[in-house]
Design an enzyme around this catalytic site. Structure first.
Site, PDB file in Angstrom:
ATOM      1  N   ASN A  78       0.864  -1.190   0.000  1.00  0.00           N
ATOM      2  CA  ASN A  78       0.000   0.000   0.000  1.00  0.00           C
ATOM      3  C   ASN A  78       0.896   1.235   0.000  1.00  0.00           C
ATOM      4  O   ASN A  78       2.107   1.126   0.212  1.00  0.00           O
ATOM      5  CB  ASN A  78      -0.975  -0.010   1.184  1.00  0.00           C
ATOM      6  CG  ASN A  78      -0.266  -0.129   2.513  1.00  0.00           C
ATOM      7  OD1 ASN A  78       0.625   0.661   2.821  1.00  0.00           O
ATOM      8  ND2 ASN A  78      -0.630  -1.131   3.291  1.00  0.00           N
ATOM      9  N   ASP A  94       1.990  -9.150   0.960  1.00  0.00           N
ATOM     10  CA  ASP A  94       2.898  -8.201   1.612  1.00  0.00           C
ATOM     11  C   ASP A  94       3.207  -8.650   3.047  1.00  0.00           C
ATOM     12  O   ASP A  94       4.359  -8.602   3.494  1.00  0.00           O
ATOM     13  CB  ASP A  94       2.254  -6.811   1.610  1.00  0.00           C
ATOM     14  CG  ASP A  94       3.276  -5.711   1.802  1.00  0.00           C
ATOM     15  OD1 ASP A  94       4.322  -5.753   1.130  1.00  0.00           O
ATOM     16  OD2 ASP A  94       3.030  -4.813   2.630  1.00  0.00           O
TER      17      ASP A  94
HETATM   18  N1  AR6 Z   1       2.473 -15.852  -2.793  1.00  0.00           N
HETATM   19  C1  AR6 Z   1       1.852 -15.477  -3.927  1.00  0.00           C
HETATM   20  N2  AR6 Z   1       0.673 -14.826  -3.940  1.00  0.00           N
HETATM   21  C2  AR6 Z   1       0.088 -14.561  -2.744  1.00  0.00           C
HETATM   22  C3  AR6 Z   1       0.670 -14.932  -1.501  1.00  0.00           C
HETATM   23  C4  AR6 Z   1       1.919 -15.602  -1.573  1.00  0.00           C
HETATM   24  N3  AR6 Z   1       2.580 -15.979  -0.453  1.00  0.00           N
HETATM   25  N4  AR6 Z   1      -0.169 -14.512  -0.509  1.00  0.00           N
HETATM   26  C5  AR6 Z   1      -1.232 -13.925  -1.105  1.00  0.00           C
HETATM   27  N5  AR6 Z   1      -1.086 -13.959  -2.448  1.00  0.00           N
HETATM   28  P1  AR6 Z   1      -3.113  -8.935  -1.711  1.00  0.00           P
HETATM   29  P2  AR6 Z   1      -3.649  -6.375  -3.093  1.00  0.00           P
HETATM   30  C6  AR6 Z   1      -1.969 -13.426  -3.517  1.00  0.00           C
HETATM   31  O1  AR6 Z   1      -4.380  -8.799  -0.919  1.00  0.00           O
HETATM   32  O2  AR6 Z   1      -4.961  -6.856  -3.579  1.00  0.00           O
HETATM   33  C7  AR6 Z   1      -2.044  -5.666   1.763  1.00  0.00           C
HETATM   34  O3  AR6 Z   1      -2.536  -5.537   3.057  1.00  0.00           O
HETATM   35  C8  AR6 Z   1      -3.440 -13.238  -3.218  1.00  0.00           C
HETATM   36  O4  AR6 Z   1      -4.127 -14.486  -3.306  1.00  0.00           O
HETATM   37  O5  AR6 Z   1      -1.893  -9.398  -1.010  1.00  0.00           O
HETATM   38  O6  AR6 Z   1      -2.742  -5.662  -4.060  1.00  0.00           O
HETATM   39  C9  AR6 Z   1      -1.170  -4.508   1.345  1.00  0.00           C
HETATM   40  O7  AR6 Z   1      -0.441  -3.969   2.399  1.00  0.00           O
HETATM   41  C10 AR6 Z   1      -3.830 -12.280  -4.337  1.00  0.00           C
HETATM   42  O8  AR6 Z   1      -4.087 -12.989  -5.553  1.00  0.00           O
HETATM   43  O9  AR6 Z   1      -2.726  -7.549  -2.461  1.00  0.00           O
HETATM   44  C11 AR6 Z   1      -2.174  -3.538   0.789  1.00  0.00           C
HETATM   45  O10 AR6 Z   1      -2.788  -2.773   1.795  1.00  0.00           O
HETATM   46  C12 AR6 Z   1      -2.557 -11.446  -4.563  1.00  0.00           C
HETATM   47  O11 AR6 Z   1      -1.528 -12.122  -3.831  1.00  0.00           O
HETATM   48  C13 AR6 Z   1      -3.200  -4.411   0.150  1.00  0.00           C
HETATM   49  O12 AR6 Z   1      -3.149  -5.650   0.858  1.00  0.00           O
HETATM   50  C14 AR6 Z   1      -2.648 -10.023  -4.085  1.00  0.00           C
HETATM   51  O13 AR6 Z   1      -3.444  -9.941  -2.916  1.00  0.00           O
HETATM   52  C15 AR6 Z   1      -2.883  -4.692  -1.304  1.00  0.00           C
HETATM   53  O14 AR6 Z   1      -3.923  -5.438  -1.861  1.00  0.00           O
END
Ligand code: AR6
Length: 168
Positions: A18, A28
């Site tokens: 973020n 993250d």
């Molecule tokens: N490896 C690969 N992909 C993953 C993993 C992993 N270990 N864990 C989750 N994903 P998100 P955003 C996938 O929510 O939508 C955070 O709090 C997950 O299934 O991580 O960009 C940040 O600090 C999904 O498909 O990111 C921001 O505030 C993808 O990663 C906010 O969330 C992205 O999901 C960003 O939201």
């Protein structure tokens, strides 16, 4: 490929951050937990990153060239600029990874988790942006999307097939 981005022995990992760069949940959170407090300290020093941009930091305890913190858009919160912001988050992530000397880069599905971007819309934007970058930057040898769930994997596999067909 499908899997956990932390299992990828590439030079750079991109995280879906973020704009405050202060850690969060999702991918993250997983990367910060694995990298330890030095990664958060490096982010604090940077101070923040606007939506659609990316910054590289030292990787903390992870055996990488760098961690790239890319800030994707929240779906529906940018007055129709979401697709451009998602594309620029990918492009900037690759630019800063290449500038840090990374030759291989792993991406998660930026914005497709908490930020609510529909997979079928996000996949062609991310893949198309990466393919266009690689055309002009032979110094980056490998980019791998690492998709966590089956649904993500299928959406990106489908979009990759369409991209390959379109590019001949
Ligand atoms: N490896 C690969 N992909 C993953 C993993 C992993 N270990 N864990 C989750 N994903 P998100 P955003 C996938 O929510 O939508 C955070 O709090 C997950 O299934 O991580 O960009 C940040 O600090 C999904 O498909 O990111 C921001 O505030 C993808 O990663 C906010 O969330 C992205 O999901 C960003 O939201």
């Amino acid at each position: 490929m499908r899997g956990n981005i932390l299992d990828q022995p590439l030079d750079a990992l991109v995280t879906a951050a973020n704009s405050g760069l202060l850690g969060g949940g999702g991918v993250d959170g997983a990367i910060h937990r694995a990298a330890g407090p030095d990664l958060l300290a490096a982010c604090r020093e940077v101070g923040g990153c606007p939506t659609g941009d990316a910054v590289a930091t030292a990787p903390g305890a992870l055996p990488l060239t760098c961690v790239v913190h890319a800030v994707g858009p929240i779906y529906g919160a940018h007055d129709g600029a979401e697709a451009d912001l998602l594309a620029s988050a990918h492009r900037r992530a690759l630019e800063v990874a290449a500038a840090a000397g990374a030759r291989s880069v792993a991406f998660p599905a930026i914005s497709c988790g908490v930020y609510g971007y529909p997979l079928a819309e996000a996949a062609p934007i991310g893949l198309g942006t990466i393919a266009a970058f690689l055309d002009d930057h032979p110094e980056v040898e490998l980019v791998r999307y690492v998709l966590y769930g089956r649904e993500e994997y299928e959406a990106f596999a489908h979009a990759l097939e369409a991209l390959r067909a379109a590019r001949g």
